[in-house]
Enzyme design. Structure first.
Site, mmCIF file in Angstrom:
data_model
loop_
_atom_site.group_PDB
_atom_site.id
_atom_site.type_symbol
_atom_site.label_atom_id
_atom_site.label_comp_id
_atom_site.label_asym_id
_atom_site.label_seq_id
_atom_site.Cartn_x
_atom_site.Cartn_y
_atom_site.Cartn_z
ATOM 1 N N ASP A 1 -1.039 -4.195 4.876
ATOM 2 C CA ASP A 1 0.514 -4.427 4.981
ATOM 3 C C ASP A 1 1.439 -3.241 4.577
ATOM 4 O OD1 ASP A 1 0.441 -6.946 5.736
ATOM 5 O OD2 ASP A 1 -0.098 -7.765 3.862
ATOM 6 N N HIS B 1 -6.163 -5.796 -3.394
ATOM 7 C CA HIS B 1 -6.660 -6.871 -2.433
ATOM 8 C C HIS B 1 -7.746 -7.430 -3.112
ATOM 9 C CE1 HIS B 1 -8.466 -8.419 1.158
ATOM 10 N NE2 HIS B 1 -7.452 -8.035 1.721
HETATM 11 N N1 CMC Z 1 0.794 -4.123 -8.323
HETATM 12 C C1 CMC Z 1 0.463 -3.893 -9.646
HETATM 13 N N2 CMC Z 1 -0.286 -4.370 -10.183
HETATM 14 C C2 CMC Z 1 -1.251 -5.164 -9.443
HETATM 15 C C3 CMC Z 1 -1.157 -5.320 -8.177
HETATM 16 C C4 CMC Z 1 0.095 -4.590 -7.589
HETATM 17 N N3 CMC Z 1 0.097 -4.706 -6.077
HETATM 18 N N4 CMC Z 1 -2.276 -6.156 -7.454
HETATM 19 C C5 CMC Z 1 -2.888 -6.343 -8.608
HETATM 20 N N5 CMC Z 1 -2.343 -5.952 -9.865
HETATM 21 C C6 CMC Z 1 -3.164 -5.884 -10.978
HETATM 22 C C7 CMC Z 1 -3.050 -7.379 -11.800
HETATM 23 O O1 CMC Z 1 -1.953 -7.418 -12.564
HETATM 24 C C8 CMC Z 1 -4.531 -7.263 -12.627
HETATM 25 O O2 CMC Z 1 -4.192 -6.618 -13.733
HETATM 26 P P1 CMC Z 1 -5.008 -6.935 -15.108
HETATM 27 O O3 CMC Z 1 -6.355 -7.012 -14.871
HETATM 28 O O4 CMC Z 1 -4.451 -5.973 -16.167
HETATM 29 O O5 CMC Z 1 -4.527 -8.327 -15.532
HETATM 30 C C9 CMC Z 1 -5.198 -6.571 -11.634
HETATM 31 O O6 CMC Z 1 -4.497 -5.705 -10.807
HETATM 32 C C10 CMC Z 1 -6.137 -7.563 -10.578
HETATM 33 O O7 CMC Z 1 -5.205 -8.371 -9.979
HETATM 34 P P2 CMC Z 1 -5.311 -9.639 -9.543
HETATM 35 O O8 CMC Z 1 -3.987 -10.144 -9.387
HETATM 36 O O9 CMC Z 1 -6.292 -10.356 -10.646
HETATM 37 O O10 CMC Z 1 -5.830 -9.515 -8.186
HETATM 38 P P3 CMC Z 1 -6.138 -10.756 -7.065
HETATM 39 O O11 CMC Z 1 -7.363 -10.375 -6.394
HETATM 40 O O12 CMC Z 1 -5.990 -12.062 -7.708
HETATM 41 O O13 CMC Z 1 -4.835 -10.464 -6.104
HETATM 42 C C11 CMC Z 1 -3.355 -9.356 -4.559
HETATM 43 C C12 CMC Z 1 -5.025 -9.789 -4.851
HETATM 44 C C13 CMC Z 1 -3.483 -8.922 -3.005
HETATM 45 C C14 CMC Z 1 -2.624 -10.765 -4.265
HETATM 46 C C15 CMC Z 1 -2.772 -8.642 -5.394
HETATM 47 O O14 CMC Z 1 -3.273 -7.072 -5.477
HETATM 48 C C16 CMC Z 1 -1.235 -8.463 -5.080
HETATM 49 O O15 CMC Z 1 -0.611 -9.199 -5.481
HETATM 50 N N6 CMC Z 1 -0.793 -7.204 -4.197
HETATM 51 C C17 CMC Z 1 0.559 -7.369 -3.667
HETATM 52 C C18 CMC Z 1 0.799 -8.136 -2.586
HETATM 53 C C19 CMC Z 1 -0.018 -7.662 -1.396
HETATM 54 O O16 CMC Z 1 0.235 -6.453 -1.089
HETATM 55 N N7 CMC Z 1 -0.501 -8.705 -0.689
HETATM 56 C C20 CMC Z 1 -1.025 -8.456 0.592
HETATM 57 C C21 CMC Z 1 -2.696 -8.717 0.729
HETATM 58 S S1 CMC Z 1 -3.458 -7.667 2.008
HETATM 59 C C22 CMC Z 1 -3.012 -8.637 3.672
HETATM 60 C C23 CMC Z 1 -3.534 -9.866 3.486
HETATM 61 O O17 CMC Z 1 -4.718 -10.111 3.849
HETATM 62 O O18 CMC Z 1 -3.082 -10.987 2.793
#
Ligand code: CMC
Length: 420
Positions: free
Chosen positions: A356, A299
């Site tokens: 989710d 998140h």
């Molecule tokens: N699986 C594997 N690796 C992950 C995941 C995941 N679900 N989420 C983040 N990471 C890794 C990412 O690759 C990065 O690694 P590194 O630092 O080595 O590059 C690190 O964790 C930080 O991730 P980020 O993408 O920079 O984080 P963000 O804040 O930009 O993204 C997120 C947040 C929710 C989009 C992401 O965690 C994600 O894609 N999760 C899966 C989709 C999901 O479940 N979304 C629902 C969110 S909650 C409901 C809502 O309110 O929308």
């Protein structure tokens, strides 16, 4: 004590005011940064950017706290009805009994079949995803009504979303629609429109409507998330409330946002089909070249736990037990969570199950089809979107318009097509 932020640039010192929110959240006010220094801030994904001051929702991602107008999500999910929470978000105060009665009656007044909209819905192909259809229909409502943010239009939208969702489902299974029943509460009416056969004397299972009520509350608002920011951004151009909500629905559709609830169940099903071994999927999620993420994990703001996920996990256990449903993907989800939470990759990045991860398992137990999970999220989030839109309009927030740093080609002369 207020203090200024000191910025040294190009040999000059500049001071910018700071301010602190109710819960000690601190901000540097850089509104005059470009005028004074010629610099802008660079913050892709707005990870550190406060776009507004808001009095609706507070969340602390480190501590796993979520409150609406001061009330904890745990208490609201346990003790309130969805329309009670909607009232709270829209008015800033919990309703008295008579205020809640009046609000419910007002929503019911608009809980009717909109024949003109139904005609439009019927020509949308069944291959269209329910979220695309919902967005289109909400956009089309603009043509039917005075498009301003009036209390009638707010009530119309709250009443309409469950109806539009049920139409979509009935069309997908080739059944006639069931008219809304104004004698029922918000959740029960939705369930009847979804699952009653036309003309059937349908009894809503209170376990199911209670579970739905809780899920809707858990989604009701989440401050400046992607879809809410979209609603505010569209609204900031003074496009109508209908257009803003229509755009918010599409932002929510994406799998990194609300669409994750559908993606989680698809992932869990894939793991089941592959024999149930979670190891391969954990390894894939850690491999940056795979393009695979563990859906329902991680998140932007919660870095310890998502309080909504905790409530939903418990509710999933209770609902499945109460309904006597045994869903093998629940066991897979629990195994996946345990494996991820003890894995250095997820621990180091503070990746935990989000709202989710378990919600889809409850929706499945309630017989909601997978491609409609995100619609349920949208019905829940609607009061939040509307209240954020109202707040933006009341505060007269300026049009949202980020800047950029251009990194393309410098100026060059046009080259005639024959010479390229
Ligand atoms: N699986 C594997 N690796 C992950 C995941 C995941 N679900 N989420 C983040 N990471 C890794 C990412 O690759 C990065 O690694 P590194 O630092 O080595 O590059 C690190 O964790 C930080 O991730 P980020 O993408 O920079 O984080 P963000 O804040 O930009 O993204 C997120 C947040 C929710 C989009 C992401 O965690 C994600 O894609 N999760 C899966 C989709 C999901 O479940 N979304 C629902 C969110 S909650 C409901 C809502 O309110 O929308």
């Amino acid at each position: 004590m207020s203090q200024n932020a000191i910025v040294n640039l190009d040999g000059q010192t500049f001071e910018f005011p700071t301010f602190v929110g109710t819960e000690n959240e601190k901000a540097i006010d850089i509104a005059k940064l470009r005028d004074l220094t010629g610099y802008i801030t660079y913050d892709p994904g707005f990870k550190n950017t406060g776009a507004t001051k808001s009095a609706i929702t507070f969340l602390d991602g480190e501590e796993g706290i979520l409150r609406h107008c001061g009330y904890s999500i745990e208490e609201l999910a346990d003790k309130a009805s969805f329309l009670e929470v909607a009232y709270l978000l829209l008015n800033g105060e919990l309703p008295t009994q008579s205020q809640l009665d009046a609000f419910e009656t007002a929503v019911k007044k608009y809980t009717v079949t909109n024949e003109a909209l139904l005609k439009m819905e019927q020509v949308i192909p069944t291959s269209t995803h329910p979220m695309s259809e919902l967005s289109a229909l909400v956009g089309l409502m603009e043509g039917q009504y005075n498009p301003d943010e009036t209390s009638e239009n707010i009530l119309r939208l709250i009443a309409a979303l469950p109806i539009l969702a049920a139409w979509n489902y009935k069309k997908s299974i080739g059944e006639a629609i069931v008219a809304p029943d104004q004698s029922l509460d918000y959740c029960s009416n939705f369930l009847k429109m979804m699952f009653a056969k036309p003309g059937e004397d349908y009894k809503v299972d209170p376990i199911v409507s209670k579970a739905l009520n809780k899920l809707l509350i858990l989604h009701a608002d989440h401050e400046q998330n992607c879809s809410t920011s979209t609603v505010r951004l569209i609204g900031s151009s003074h496009a109508s409330l209908f257009s803003s909500i229509s755009g918010g629905i599409l932002a929510l559709f994406g799998p990194l946002h609300g669409g994750a609830n559908q993606a989680v169940i698809e992932m869990l099903e894939e793991i089941k089909q592959a024999g149930g071994d979670t190891t391969k999927f954990i390894a894939m999620a850690k491999d940056k070249t795979s393009g695979f993420r563990l859906m329902g994990f991680g998140h932007r703001v919660y870095k310890n736990f998502d309080p909504r996920a905790r409530i939903i996990k418990k509710a999933a256990d209770n609902v499945l037990t109460a309904l006597g449903v045994k869903d093998p993907v629940l066991t897979i989800a629990q195994e996946l969570e345990a494996a991820a939470l003890s894995d250095e990759y997820f621990v180091a990045r503070k990746l935990y199950p989000n709202v989710d991860f378990y919600s889809g398992i409850i929706y499945r137990a309630l017989d909601i089809p997978t491609n409609m999970f995100t619609i349920l999220f949208a019905i829940g989030r609607l009061p939040g979107w509307i209240s954020q839109h109202m707040e933006m309009m009341t505060n007269k927030d300026p049009i949202g318009r980020p800047r950029q740093i251009y990194v393309g080609s410098p100026e060059r002369a046009f080259v005639d097509i024959a010479k390229r």
